[in-house]
Motif scaffolding. Structure first.
Motif, mmCIF file in Angstrom:
data_model
loop_
_atom_site.group_PDB
_atom_site.id
_atom_site.type_symbol
_atom_site.label_atom_id
_atom_site.label_comp_id
_atom_site.label_asym_id
_atom_site.label_seq_id
_atom_site.Cartn_x
_atom_site.Cartn_y
_atom_site.Cartn_z
ATOM 1 N N LEU A 105 38.439 43.117 43.465
ATOM 2 C CA LEU A 105 39.823 43.573 43.607
ATOM 3 C C LEU A 105 40.792 42.836 42.694
ATOM 4 C CD1 LEU A 105 39.956 43.618 47.523
ATOM 5 C CD2 LEU A 105 39.802 45.630 46.041
ATOM 6 N N LEU A 106 40.429 41.651 42.266
ATOM 7 C CA LEU A 106 41.385 40.771 41.593
ATOM 8 C C LEU A 106 41.929 41.283 40.262
ATOM 9 C CD1 LEU A 106 39.862 37.270 42.409
ATOM 10 C CD2 LEU A 106 41.773 38.449 43.521
ATOM 11 N N GLU A 140 42.406 23.223 38.307
ATOM 12 C CA GLU A 140 42.484 22.743 36.921
ATOM 13 C C GLU A 140 41.243 23.129 36.128
ATOM 14 O OE1 GLU A 140 44.827 19.101 35.839
ATOM 15 O OE2 GLU A 140 43.982 18.448 37.766
ATOM 16 N N ARG A 141 40.081 22.941 36.717
ATOM 17 C CA ARG A 141 38.821 23.195 36.010
ATOM 18 C C ARG A 141 38.672 24.654 35.602
ATOM 19 N NH1 ARG A 141 35.874 20.579 39.373
ATOM 20 N NH2 ARG A 141 35.180 22.262 40.720
ATOM 21 N N THR A 142 39.141 25.557 36.444
ATOM 22 C CA THR A 142 38.970 26.988 36.171
ATOM 23 C C THR A 142 40.064 27.572 35.297
ATOM 24 O OG1 THR A 142 40.183 27.547 38.193
ATOM 25 C CG2 THR A 142 37.762 27.378 38.369
ATOM 26 N N GLY A 143 41.142 26.821 35.088
ATOM 27 C CA GLY A 143 42.270 27.334 34.321
ATOM 28 C C GLY A 143 43.327 28.012 35.158
ATOM 29 N N ALA A 144 43.081 28.155 36.464
ATOM 30 C CA ALA A 144 44.067 28.814 37.329
ATOM 31 C C ALA A 144 45.349 27.992 37.433
ATOM 32 C CB ALA A 144 43.480 29.053 38.719
ATOM 33 N N ALA A 146 42.151 33.263 36.906
ATOM 34 C CA ALA A 146 42.579 32.751 35.606
ATOM 35 C C ALA A 146 42.281 33.750 34.492
ATOM 36 C CB ALA A 146 41.890 31.417 35.325
ATOM 37 N N GLU A 147 41.116 34.351 34.566
ATOM 38 C CA GLU A 147 40.696 35.288 33.517
ATOM 39 C C GLU A 147 41.535 36.556 33.502
ATOM 40 O OE1 GLU A 147 36.648 35.918 34.512
ATOM 41 O OE2 GLU A 147 36.015 33.884 33.932
ATOM 42 N N THR A 148 42.020 36.976 34.655
ATOM 43 C CA THR A 148 42.704 38.270 34.763
ATOM 44 C C THR A 148 44.208 38.148 34.957
ATOM 45 O OG1 THR A 148 42.279 38.385 37.156
ATOM 46 C CG2 THR A 148 40.637 39.372 35.697
ATOM 47 N N SER A 149 44.754 36.931 34.913
ATOM 48 C CA SER A 149 46.190 36.740 35.084
ATOM 49 C C SER A 149 46.922 37.143 33.812
ATOM 50 C CB SER A 149 46.487 35.277 35.417
ATOM 51 O OG SER A 149 47.841 35.095 35.757
ATOM 52 N N ASP A 150 47.973 37.919 33.968
ATOM 53 C CA ASP A 150 48.773 38.391 32.850
ATOM 54 C C ASP A 150 49.833 37.337 32.516
ATOM 55 O OD1 ASP A 150 50.539 39.638 31.112
ATOM 56 O OD2 ASP A 150 50.724 41.471 32.292
ATOM 57 N N PRO A 151 49.873 36.823 31.294
ATOM 58 C CA PRO A 151 50.876 35.805 30.949
ATOM 59 C C PRO A 151 52.313 36.279 31.182
ATOM 60 C CG PRO A 151 49.197 35.956 29.235
ATOM 61 C CD PRO A 151 48.958 37.102 30.164
ATOM 62 N N GLU A 152 52.546 37.590 31.100
ATOM 63 C CA GLU A 152 53.894 38.125 31.320
ATOM 64 C C GLU A 152 54.237 38.242 32.799
ATOM 65 O OE1 GLU A 152 56.035 38.659 28.830
ATOM 66 O OE2 GLU A 152 54.461 37.822 27.557
ATOM 67 N N ALA A 153 53.222 38.320 33.633
ATOM 68 C CA ALA A 153 53.410 38.410 35.086
ATOM 69 C C ALA A 153 52.237 37.694 35.749
ATOM 70 C CB ALA A 153 53.480 39.865 35.537
ATOM 71 N N ASN A 167 43.015 44.015 39.574
ATOM 72 C CA ASN A 167 44.041 45.032 39.815
ATOM 73 C C ASN A 167 45.119 44.607 40.797
ATOM 74 O OD1 ASN A 167 42.742 47.044 38.132
ATOM 75 N ND2 ASN A 167 41.172 47.138 39.726
ATOM 76 N N THR A 168 45.182 43.325 41.113
ATOM 77 C CA THR A 168 46.251 42.862 41.986
ATOM 78 C C THR A 168 46.811 41.553 41.460
ATOM 79 O OG1 THR A 168 46.903 42.277 44.251
ATOM 80 C CG2 THR A 168 44.693 41.632 43.560
ATOM 81 N N ARG A 169 48.123 41.423 41.523
ATOM 82 C CA ARG A 169 48.787 40.199 41.074
ATOM 83 C C ARG A 169 48.856 39.159 42.174
ATOM 84 N NH1 ARG A 169 55.095 39.374 39.201
ATOM 85 N NH2 ARG A 169 54.810 37.208 38.525
ATOM 86 N N TRP A 170 48.842 39.591 43.424
ATOM 87 C CA TRP A 170 49.068 38.702 44.561
ATOM 88 C C TRP A 170 47.719 38.341 45.183
ATOM 89 C CZ3 TRP A 170 53.799 38.428 43.096
ATOM 90 C CH2 TRP A 170 54.528 39.562 42.762
ATOM 91 N N VAL A 171 47.479 37.041 45.400
ATOM 92 C CA VAL A 171 46.181 36.572 45.888
ATOM 93 C C VAL A 171 46.404 35.539 46.993
ATOM 94 C CG1 VAL A 171 43.976 35.519 45.267
ATOM 95 C CG2 VAL A 171 45.199 36.930 43.583
ATOM 96 N N GLY A 172 45.735 35.726 48.119
ATOM 97 C CA GLY A 172 45.833 34.771 49.210
ATOM 98 C C GLY A 172 45.521 35.419 50.550
ATOM 99 N N GLU A 173 45.139 34.756 51.471
ATOM 100 C CA GLU A 173 44.990 33.325 51.519
ATOM 101 C C GLU A 173 43.600 32.949 51.018
ATOM 102 O OE1 GLU A 173 45.544 29.779 54.895
ATOM 103 O OE2 GLU A 173 45.974 31.858 55.384
ATOM 104 N N ILE A 174 43.557 31.990 50.117
ATOM 105 C CA ILE A 174 42.299 31.466 49.613
ATOM 106 C C ILE A 174 42.352 29.945 49.725
ATOM 107 C CG2 ILE A 174 41.858 33.391 48.042
ATOM 108 C CD1 ILE A 174 42.961 31.630 45.758
#
Length: 252
Positions: free
Chosen positions: A78-79, A142-146, A115-122, A81-88
């Motif tokens: 799902l990730l 930190e390790r994953t880039g998130a 981290a891989e699918t995060s849009d720098p603009e949003a 296609n969605t900007r909002w993530v939680g609770e993790i």
């Protein structure tokens, strides 16, 4: 989500809205970052809340619900296609330690995909649970880039002062509620955190499918705002405006 366009008076940035029996009425009254505990819960709410302009519905997998790799597979699908993530997150309390290895592998995978699918603009916004595990949570982010590519919110943070300042240096936000402010540590963190990192939350309602009203949620947020104001020697009006602005900036 309209919170970024017309800032609501109240913003609940970690709310289990799906457990409310009258969630739409609550959503009409305040800005809500609505976390979920499983991918299935997210999917069950997605269509129902699709038209709610004040709701950012997050796809989540709470560490208490992690069992095996199939859980991570469902959320990671799902990730993109969605900007909002939680609770993790992670929970190393004794009653949840039996699933630690699965929790850690799942959280690392989720953070990598975020981290891989995060849009720098949003950038993706992550609401994170870190019970007796803050250092490990920060290491994974930190390790994953998130940590760099996403906007991270530590919910009900109860780590050490060193862990707190490490998270501050990484640019994280902190969502505070009545639960956290009921502790001496929580009140001290409310006092010393940079003002631009402060957010308010209600977290869990009294129970699944409870008749919790919008007025109940607002009353809880007001008690939190008053508690933060007391800790910071400020006024409720100043804190109310501050956390609303912070929520709007976070979710923009």
């Amino acid at each position: 989500m309209a919170v970024t366009q017309n800032i609501p008076t109240y913003a609940d940035t970690h709310c289990h809205l799906g457990w409310f029996s009258n969630r739409k009425r609550v959503a009409h009254a305040i800005g809500v970052f609505a976390v979920t505990v499983t991918p299935q819960e997210f999917l069950s709410l997605r269509d129902e809340l699709a038209g709610e302009k004040n709701v950012a519905l997050a796809a989540g997998l709470h560490p208490w619900w992690v069992r095996d790799a199939s859980d991570a597979n469902a959320l990671c699908g799902l990730l993109p296609n969605t900007r909002w993530v939680g609770e993790i997150g992670l929970d190393a309390a004794p009653r949840h330690s039996a699933t630690w290895d699965a929790q850690l592998a799942t959280f690392e995978r989720i953070c990598s995909v975020c981290a891989e699918t995060s849009d720098p603009e949003a950038p993706k916004v992550l609401s994170i649970h870190a019970v007796r595990s803050a250092s490990t949570v920060l290491d994974v982010l930190e390790r994953t880039g998130a940590a760099e590519r996403c906007r991270c919110v530590l919910h009900w943070f109860s780590g050490t002062t060193d862990e707190l300042w490490r998270a501050v240096r990484l640019g994280y936000h902190f969502s505070l509620g009545e639960h956290s402010l009921a502790t001496r540590r929580g009140r001290e963190y409310a006092r010393i955190l940079p003002e631009e990192r402060l957010l308010t939350e209600t977290d869990l309602p009294e129970g699944e499918n409870t008749p919790t009203t919008a007025e109940d949620v607002i009353a809880s947020l007001e008690r939190t705002i008053t508690g933060i104001a007391t800790a910071r020697k400020s006024t409720p009006d100043e804190v109310r405006a501050l956390v609303s602005r912070n929520a709007a900036a976070l979710l923009n």
